[in-house]
Design a protein around this motif. Structure first.
Motif, short mmCIF file in Angstrom:
data_model
loop_
_atom_site.label_atom_id
_atom_site.label_comp_id
_atom_site.label_asym_id
_atom_site.label_seq_id
_atom_site.Cartn_x
_atom_site.Cartn_y
_atom_site.Cartn_z
N GLY A 30 -2.70 -4.59 -4.28
CA GLY A 30 -1.66 -3.67 -2.98
C GLY A 30 -1.26 -5.10 -1.98
N ALA A 198 0.81 -0.91 2.03
CA ALA A 198 2.36 -1.03 1.46
C ALA A 198 2.61 -1.85 2.58
CB ALA A 198 2.31 0.41 2.15
N VAL A 210 9.20 -0.22 -1.60
CA VAL A 210 7.92 -0.17 -1.76
C VAL A 210 7.07 -0.50 -2.63
CG1 VAL A 210 6.21 1.43 -0.74
CG2 VAL A 210 8.55 2.18 0.17
N THR A 212 2.79 -0.97 -3.69
CA THR A 212 1.84 -0.82 -2.91
C THR A 212 0.77 -0.31 -3.59
OG1 THR A 212 1.57 1.59 -1.33
CG2 THR A 212 2.11 2.74 -3.27
N THR A 214 -1.29 2.77 -5.33
CA THR A 214 -1.52 4.80 -5.17
C THR A 214 -1.58 5.02 -6.71
OG1 THR A 214 -0.11 5.87 -4.83
CG2 THR A 214 0.99 4.02 -5.74
N VAL A 220 4.17 8.65 -3.60
CA VAL A 220 5.02 8.07 -3.07
C VAL A 220 6.32 8.07 -2.06
CG1 VAL A 220 5.05 6.00 -1.64
CG2 VAL A 220 2.63 6.03 -3.31
N VAL A 237 9.47 2.74 -5.46
CA VAL A 237 8.07 2.54 -5.57
C VAL A 237 7.83 1.42 -7.00
CG1 VAL A 237 6.16 4.01 -4.97
CG2 VAL A 237 8.20 4.61 -3.75
N VAL A 252 0.39 9.66 2.17
CA VAL A 252 1.10 7.82 2.60
C VAL A 252 0.75 7.97 3.76
CG1 VAL A 252 2.64 7.80 0.84
CG2 VAL A 252 3.06 8.88 2.71
N ALA A 255 2.47 3.50 4.88
CA ALA A 255 3.87 2.85 4.00
C ALA A 255 5.56 4.10 4.46
CB ALA A 255 4.05 4.15 2.01
N LYS A 270 4.61 -6.15 5.27
CA LYS A 270 3.49 -5.47 4.92
C LYS A 270 2.92 -4.62 5.81
CE LYS A 270 0.43 -8.83 3.23
NZ LYS A 270 -0.01 -8.93 2.07
#
Lengths: 728, 290
Positions: A30, A198, A210, A212, A214, A220, A237, A252, A255, A270
């Motif tokens: 991430g 994120a 996004v 991330t 996860t 998300v 995402v 989340v 994010a 970020k």
């Protein structure tokens, strides 16, 4: 062929497809993502466990050189109090303000320039205190929903659920031995190594991206779109590699803030949490208070169980008390039952999923009381489980009938294991404990897209993020159907614009559900190739067969790879809401030694038996079992959120939170029992969560037997063992 | 983390001049395993970091009549040194449990001492071995007994324009040895709930204590020299009774706090347990060595 199980790929142990990137450090997690001109976000968090926010003044911070934007809950299109607090903070670490600056140090410095005036309120961080009539109340609008009725009175108890069957008083009257105990467990964190992170990008055309780490990219997408009040179709995402989740990455935190800052600044933003933010600002597993009374006859039959479960929801309602109730007695036949479950808010972070959410806590109580009953009746604890254990057709005491299950098989395997045959004692304070556990496992929506390449290899796209080796376990299932090697299927976890909707990698569902969809997609590929070959061979479709990786008719016989050259391009794409998850059981045996001078517990030997249905990739199934057992050792012996008088967590670091390291755990021996799940073509059952259910009680039973004192509070750290031994 | 200036000093005088110029704003950097973390996590503000790893005097490690350990010598060089293994085993005990392998490659005993944590593992070991700390400043060198070096958590006897140069440890007598241990709930990656060290000299027949030095960690604002517990052993027979008496005396000087690492009652109890184990550990080493 693997172990003579009739499969060619299922049950083998190929090297995982993502292995080289991970062991060489090249895999992108991430926070590894960086862009030119990227901004760095930071979150200002509450220093108080409970307070009213009187005012927020960001003017000094906004004027600080390098600060680009600052947001509060007022800037969120849809209020989401656990993302940015509105007018009250409910725990230390509660997010209040988000800001973006040119670098992370500037962002950090700017946080100290935000002026917030608080009216500090008394806090309650203990479920036992929070349920008292005179307790501080967190939410004035919260009243108990008790058995479907609203009480109308402000309280910290958000809900009360009940499971009732038979007549418990009659059951206790019938019993020859009755044991009643009160148990507590503390707040514990999933402890994933990679912090929450994120990165968000917003384009002027309204497209939000996004990146991330996860357990569920679609989750998300849904949550970010909901909070920012934009269409989910405008949010893409991109899931990056994930450094541990254990349930903790199914919601989340940063994010939506990164996305909001990106929307407002037009720059990529970020936000990465520090470790103390992870402990204080994300969702741990709930602390619990459990009272349990059970009775049994002298020949070892359980007659009744009566329990009250109090689970901490944290700042907001929503603890896993329901799942705790569902799993607590699933392994047993109990004719008379009463479970009252209460969800209680306290001034701690909002509790969230952690591996078999709710089940380790309730099972700790159930399996410890059962062990004490066995001691009182002088019965072997595994023999007791053979007497009372559930099999296909028996009811889980809370209601539903079990389908095909392998509980008794796990008990038998534990009984006959070498570990259970050898003596544990040698004059020191040693003890052996056993415990069983259950998790229901999930199914649900998954999507897989298979593309046949001309060389006969397969591109497998999937929406399930890979936290436990599921790229391999899903690719293997497709390979099995297609009659090719696992290495010839190249799996890729793709973004939400590139695959159909897929649920989270959670609930131990992925190898079952996404695997099932991969099987369907592979079957679609075979059907399409048969059609193309029928054309190619100028025969009827029903004259083309496929078996053992070979397409054939009366005159022709070609391998999948040869067929691919003729048939490609072929795409099999399936999105399906799957069902048929099979619940699963584990039985653990553990030996401990207690240092009577220091109270320290050493785990000498650990054997974890589990019904895995069918192990697709045995190494990863074993890895799940070992990982669950090790996390359980942490819950049992060392892990807890420690709070001071003001409700402040004082050990928000890996140093003082004390998860076990490799020096604290023996090699965990695994025994996989395979009772195939009829709800899956290969018999898969979820394996990831069951192994965290038995260890708490197994270790507590071992310690209790070693020192001759019943241990009912976790963690059993050296101080609490010394107290039990009356040394301090 | 805030921005700071950095100079890699090449000589003691350069380092002292920088300290004299920046005083409280300056901080000595050696292994950095405490300092860099403190600065990164905003627990300490530093204006000028003076890196002394390039200063020759703080990198020496020699054994000629006495042991001299430069302030920057990392743990791994200490626990792998043959002379230290034979003559100062408590130092090996302590340095091999400070952090993990990576930390031990960087972290110095001098830094562990100057960081002045009440729970520092090396300090009780240095105390029992009778260590003198050689300090340099604008007025030249001075020497401080290690048990007088720490004033409180993070506080030392160093003036803001002084730095630690080396540790000097006398050679033990023939029938002597030393032992350090700590109690931690986890077996690694943990901080001492209590630490205890013992250096013991026995009579030639191993029946009588000639002298003893006992030190404790994590039970007071600084590591403690257990003076009374140590001196009462001199001339006493080597017996469980003598050892218990010393353990009780050690418990008397402990003034521990209760925190997330342990309660005061647990720590006081552990002082007795660990003092006994340290004394027996040192005695066993003497017996094994003869």
């Amino acid at each position: 062929m693997a172990d003579g199980n009739g499969y060619k790929v299922v049950g083998t142990r190929p090297i995982r497809h993502d292995g080289v990137d991970k062991v060489t450090g090249r895999a992108k997690y991430g926070a590894d993502l960086n862009f030119p001109d990227m901004l760095f976000g930071k979150i200002l968090r509450s220093p108080h466990a409970h307070a009213k926010i009187v005012s927020i003044d960001v003017s000094r911070a906004l004027a600080h050189p390098g600060v680009k934007d600052i947001v509060t809950s007022k800037d969120l299109p849809i209020l989401s109090e656990n993302i940015l607090a509105e007018d009250k903070v409910f725990y230390k670490g509660h997010a209040i303000v988000g800001l973006a600056a040119v670098d992370v140090h500037t962002a950090e410095e700017a946080l100290s320039l935000i002026d917030i005036e608080y009216e500090v309120l008394p806090a309650v961080t203990d479920v036992a205190k929070a349920i008292r009539e005179d307790s501080v109340v967190l939410h004035q609008s919260l009243t108990t929903n008790t058995l479907g009725e609203k009480t109308g009175k402000p309280t910290n108890i958000s809900s009360h659920v009940r499971h009732q069957n038979g007549d418990v008083e009659a059951g206790f009257a019938e019993a020859d031995v009755v044991v009643e105990r009160t148990f507590t467990t503390q707040t514990v964190h999933q402890g994933y190594i990679e912090p929450i992170t994120a990165t968000a990008k917003y384009n002027p055309d309204g497209e939000l991206t996004v990146w991330t780490s996860t357990q569920g990219a679609f989750n998300v997408r849904q949550q970010v779109a909901g909070i920012l009040d934009c269409p989910a179709s405008k949010v893409r995402v991109v899931p990056l590699e994930i450094g541990g989740g254990f349930g903790g990455k199914t919601t989340v935190y940063v994010a939506p803030v990164a996305a909001l800052l990106a929307m407002r600044t037009g720059q990529i933003v970020k936000v990465t949490m520090t470790r103390d933010e992870v402990f204080e600002g994300t969702g741990p597993a709930p602390a619990t208070l459990i009272r349990l009374k059970m009775g049994a006859t002298k020949d070892g039959r359980i007659t009744a169980a009566d329990t009250d479960l109090f689970y901490e929801g944290g700042a907001y309602p929503g603890s896993a008390v329901g799942a705790g109730a569902n799993c607590m007695f699933a392994a047993y036949k109990i004719p008379n039952l009463m479970i009252d479950g209460f969800d209680v808010v306290v001034n701690k972070p909002s509790s969230h999923a952690y591996r078999a959410p709710g089940a380790p806590n309730s099972s700790f109580a159930a399996e410890c009381v059962i062990d004490e009953i066995c001691q009182k009746l002088d019965l072997d604890p595994l023999e007791f489980r053979m007497i009372n254990g559930a099999k296909e057709g028996d009811r889980n005491p809370i209601g539903p009938r079990h389908g095909k299950i392998g509980y008794l098989e796990t008990v038998e395997a534990a009984q006959t294991h070498d570990h259970y045959q050898v003596e544990v004692g040698n004059g020191k304070l040693r003890g052996r404990g056993v415990a069983s556990g259950y998790w229901g496992n999930g199914a649900g929506r998954s999507s897989v897209n298979l593309t046949v390449n001309q060389d006969g290899t397969i591109m497998l796209l999937e929406g399930s993020t890979d936290i436990g080796g599921t790229r391999a376990s899903i690719a293997m299932q497709a390979a099995e159907v297609l009659g090719i090697a696992a290495e010839d299927v190249r799996p890729a976890v793709v973004d939400t614009n590139s695959i159909g909707e897929t649920g989270v990698t959670g609930g131990s569902r992925t190898t079952h559900a996404t695997g099932l969809v991969a099987i369907r997609a592979a079957e679609s590929v075979i059907e399409q190739m048969k059609e193309k070959l029928a054309d190619h061979w100028e025969v009827n479709l029903n004259q083309v067969d496929f078996a053992d990786g070979t397409f054939l008719n009366s005159d022709n016989q070609i391998s999948f790879k040869e067929a691919a050259r003729i048939c490609s391009p072929v795409v099999g794409s399936v999105t399906e809401s799957t069902t048929g998850a099979g619940g699963a059981f584990g039985t653990h045996v553990v030996d401990v030694e207690v240092d009577e001078d220091t109270g320290k517990v050493e785990v000498l030997r650990y054997t974890a038996v589990q019904d895995v249905g069918t192990a697709i990739h045995p190494s990863y199934a074993e890895g799940q079992i070992q990982g669950g057992a090790v996390q359980g050792i942490g819950w049992a012996l060392s892990e807890e959120y420690v709070y001071d008088q003001k409700g402040q967590m004082v050990n928000a670091s890996f140093l003082d939170y004390r998860m076990p390291t490799s020096y604290d755990t023996p090699m965990v021996d695994t025994v996989m029992v395979e009772v195939p799940n009829p709800g899956h073509p290969f018999g898969v059952r979820g394996v990831g969560e069951v192994p965290l259910v038995p260890p708490l009680a197994a270790i507590a039973n071992a310690v209790s037997r070693a020192i001759g004192v019943r241990m009912t509070h976790l963690p059993m750290n050296p101080g609490s063992v010394l107290k039990a031994l009356n040394k301090i | 983390m805030q921005a700071f200036d950095y100079v890699a000093a090449k000589s003691l005088s350069e380092a002292v001049n920088l300290l004299t110029k920046y005083r409280d704003q300056a901080r000595i950097l050696s292994g950095g395993t405490d300092l860099i973390v403190q600065v990164r996590e905003n627990h300490r503000q530093v204006g000028m970091m003076v890196d002394i790893k390039g200063v020759p005097e703080v990198n020496t490690l020699s054994y000629n009549g006495s042991l001299e350990i430069g302030a920057s010598v990392p743990c791994y060089k200490i626990y792998s040194n043959e002379a230290i293994k034979s003559n100062f085993p408590a130092l090996v005990d302590a340095t091999s449990i400070i952090g993990g392998v990576q930390i031990q490659s960087r972290a110095s005993v001098g830094g562990n001492l100057c960081n002045a944590s009440p729970a520092a593992d090396s300090i009780p070991a240095l105390i029992i071995l009778g260590t003198q700390c050689v300090v340099n400043g604008p007025d030249g060198e001075r020497s401080v007994a290690v048990e007088d070096f720490c004033d409180g958590p993070g506080q030392t006897a160093l003036e803001s324009n002084e730095l630690l140069v080396k540790l000097v440890i006398p050679t033990p007598a023939p029938n002597a040895s030393s032992f350090y241990l700590r109690f931690t709930p986890r077996n690694e990656m943990d901080i001492a709930v209590v630490g205890a060290g013992a250096a013991v000299e026995l009579s030639a027949d191993h029946q009588t204590f000639v002298s003893a030095r006992i030190a404790l960690g994590a039970v007071a604002p600084t590591p403690l020299f257990a003076d009374d517990a140590s001196s009462l052993l001199a001339g006493k027979p080597v017996s469980d009774e003598s050892i218990e008496e010393a353990c009780e005396a050690a418990k008397d000087i402990a003034t521990p706090i209760s925190d997330m690492r342990g309660t005061a009652a647990q720590r006081t109890h552990l002082v007795g347990v660990l003092t006994r184990r340290a004394l027996n550990g040192a005695i066993n080493r003497i017996k094994e060595g003869s």
